[in-house]
Design an enzyme around this catalytic site. Sequence first.
Site, short mmCIF file in Angstrom:
data_model
loop_
_atom_site.label_atom_id
_atom_site.label_comp_id
_atom_site.label_asym_id
_atom_site.label_seq_id
_atom_site.Cartn_x
_atom_site.Cartn_y
_atom_site.Cartn_z
N ARG A 127 -9.61 1.26 9.20
CA ARG A 127 -9.56 -0.11 9.27
C ARG A 127 -10.93 -0.91 10.15
O ARG A 127 -10.33 -2.09 10.51
CB ARG A 127 -8.38 -0.23 10.95
CG ARG A 127 -7.53 0.29 10.14
CD ARG A 127 -6.61 -0.51 9.38
NE ARG A 127 -5.09 -0.99 10.08
CZ ARG A 127 -4.21 -0.75 9.91
NH1 ARG A 127 -4.09 0.14 9.03
NH2 ARG A 127 -3.02 -1.25 10.15
N LYS B 171 0.60 -1.26 0.06
CA LYS B 171 -0.12 -0.24 -0.09
C LYS B 171 1.13 1.33 -0.11
O LYS B 171 0.59 2.27 -0.88
CB LYS B 171 -1.25 0.21 1.39
CG LYS B 171 -1.86 -1.14 1.04
CD LYS B 171 -3.02 -1.07 2.69
CE LYS B 171 -2.28 -1.24 3.96
NZ LYS B 171 -1.32 -2.08 3.87
N ARG C 215 -1.66 -9.12 13.53
CA ARG C 215 -1.81 -7.93 12.08
C ARG C 215 -2.79 -8.31 11.05
O ARG C 215 -4.24 -8.19 10.83
CB ARG C 215 -0.81 -6.77 11.91
CG ARG C 215 -0.68 -5.83 12.38
CD ARG C 215 1.36 -5.53 12.15
NE ARG C 215 1.60 -5.17 11.23
CZ ARG C 215 2.35 -5.12 9.98
NH1 ARG C 215 3.92 -5.57 11.27
NH2 ARG C 215 2.67 -4.08 9.93
N ARG D 99 11.25 -3.36 12.07
CA ARG D 99 10.12 -2.53 12.64
C ARG D 99 9.55 -3.32 14.17
O ARG D 99 9.96 -4.36 13.50
CB ARG D 99 8.30 -2.08 11.97
CG ARG D 99 8.45 -0.68 11.07
CD ARG D 99 7.16 -0.63 9.96
NE ARG D 99 5.78 -0.93 10.38
CZ ARG D 99 4.88 -0.56 10.18
NH1 ARG D 99 4.84 -0.57 8.89
NH2 ARG D 99 4.18 -0.78 10.81
N ARG E 54 11.72 -7.51 6.30
CA ARG E 54 11.81 -5.97 5.94
C ARG E 54 13.09 -5.07 6.63
O ARG E 54 12.39 -5.92 7.64
CB ARG E 54 10.62 -5.24 5.93
CG ARG E 54 10.05 -4.12 5.33
CD ARG E 54 8.56 -4.07 5.28
NE ARG E 54 7.40 -3.68 6.77
CZ ARG E 54 6.97 -3.20 5.89
NH1 ARG E 54 6.15 -2.89 5.45
NH2 ARG E 54 5.98 -3.25 7.49
P1 AMP Z 1 0.35 0.34 10.09
O1 AMP Z 1 1.58 0.85 9.44
O2 AMP Z 1 -0.81 0.28 8.67
O3 AMP Z 1 0.15 -1.09 9.85
O4 AMP Z 1 0.43 0.33 11.12
C1 AMP Z 1 0.71 0.72 12.46
C2 AMP Z 1 -0.08 0.26 13.49
O5 AMP Z 1 -0.46 1.46 14.19
C3 AMP Z 1 -1.21 -0.60 13.49
O6 AMP Z 1 -0.67 -2.15 13.63
C4 AMP Z 1 -1.70 0.35 14.70
O7 AMP Z 1 -1.39 -0.25 15.93
C5 AMP Z 1 -1.56 1.57 14.57
N1 AMP Z 1 -3.08 2.22 13.41
C6 AMP Z 1 -2.50 2.52 12.15
N2 AMP Z 1 -3.92 2.79 11.16
C7 AMP Z 1 -4.79 2.51 12.46
C8 AMP Z 1 -6.12 2.32 12.55
N3 AMP Z 1 -7.02 3.31 11.16
N4 AMP Z 1 -7.08 2.29 13.54
C9 AMP Z 1 -6.23 1.06 14.50
N5 AMP Z 1 -4.97 1.63 14.38
C10 AMP Z 1 -4.34 2.65 13.67
#
Ligand code: AMP
Length: 213
Positions: A85, A13, A167, A156, A124
Amino acid sequence: MRIIIMGPQGAGKGTQAAKLEEETGATHIETGDLVREEINQGTELGEKIQEYNERGELVPDEIIIDMTKPYLDENDSWILDGFPRNKEQAQALDEMLDEIGEDLDRVVVLEAPDDVLVERLSGRRQSEATGEVYHIEHDPPPEEGSEEDPGPFVQREDDTEEAIRNRLETYHEQTEPLKDYYEEKGILVTIDATQDIDEVTENVLQAVGEKDS
Ligand code: AMP
């Protein structure tokens, strides 16, 4: 242009949203980045959300909605990456759009099987100095000790096997059902994210009307 780019972690993404931003001038808003920035700054809010992030769990809706809204208000054209989400967040987004009398143009979903995603995510690595992201096998960084060596690298906190599985499970349970929500609105396009990056980009640009199919 108001676009959501959706898909499981590791589907690409971020990469595709950055290309879309380049092609269309729309602002890439990545909620995961907003969360990591808040944590890195060590704010009170950052401390509160750190554990959710580390465990690969969703941050509570009210918090993420409050964090995202100013960016949506500030920009007319955006590519939303990592939000919504779940159904509550999708409804909150609809309310925000209703307030300004605007609609979503497209929801682009990138899809790939879980085993491909786990393999991509666990390999990664990010350069601390440049922020560039590599994959230890598929996109290795320049050789260690060479002039271009961008090391040291970090992984990360939520790219551990356990957090990755968490996740993906959350994605399938809470985020994937949004496909039906947007399908009903007639704005959903699904793309095979196991193709080459450039092919995926072609498909994404076609999906948002930036290229003829
Ligand atoms: P990502 O980089 O998109 O995988 O986001 C990393 C982390 O940020 C996720 O595992 C959540 O803890 C938090 N996060 C990001 N976007 C959201 C969202 N829309 N709703 C809830 N938590 C989020």
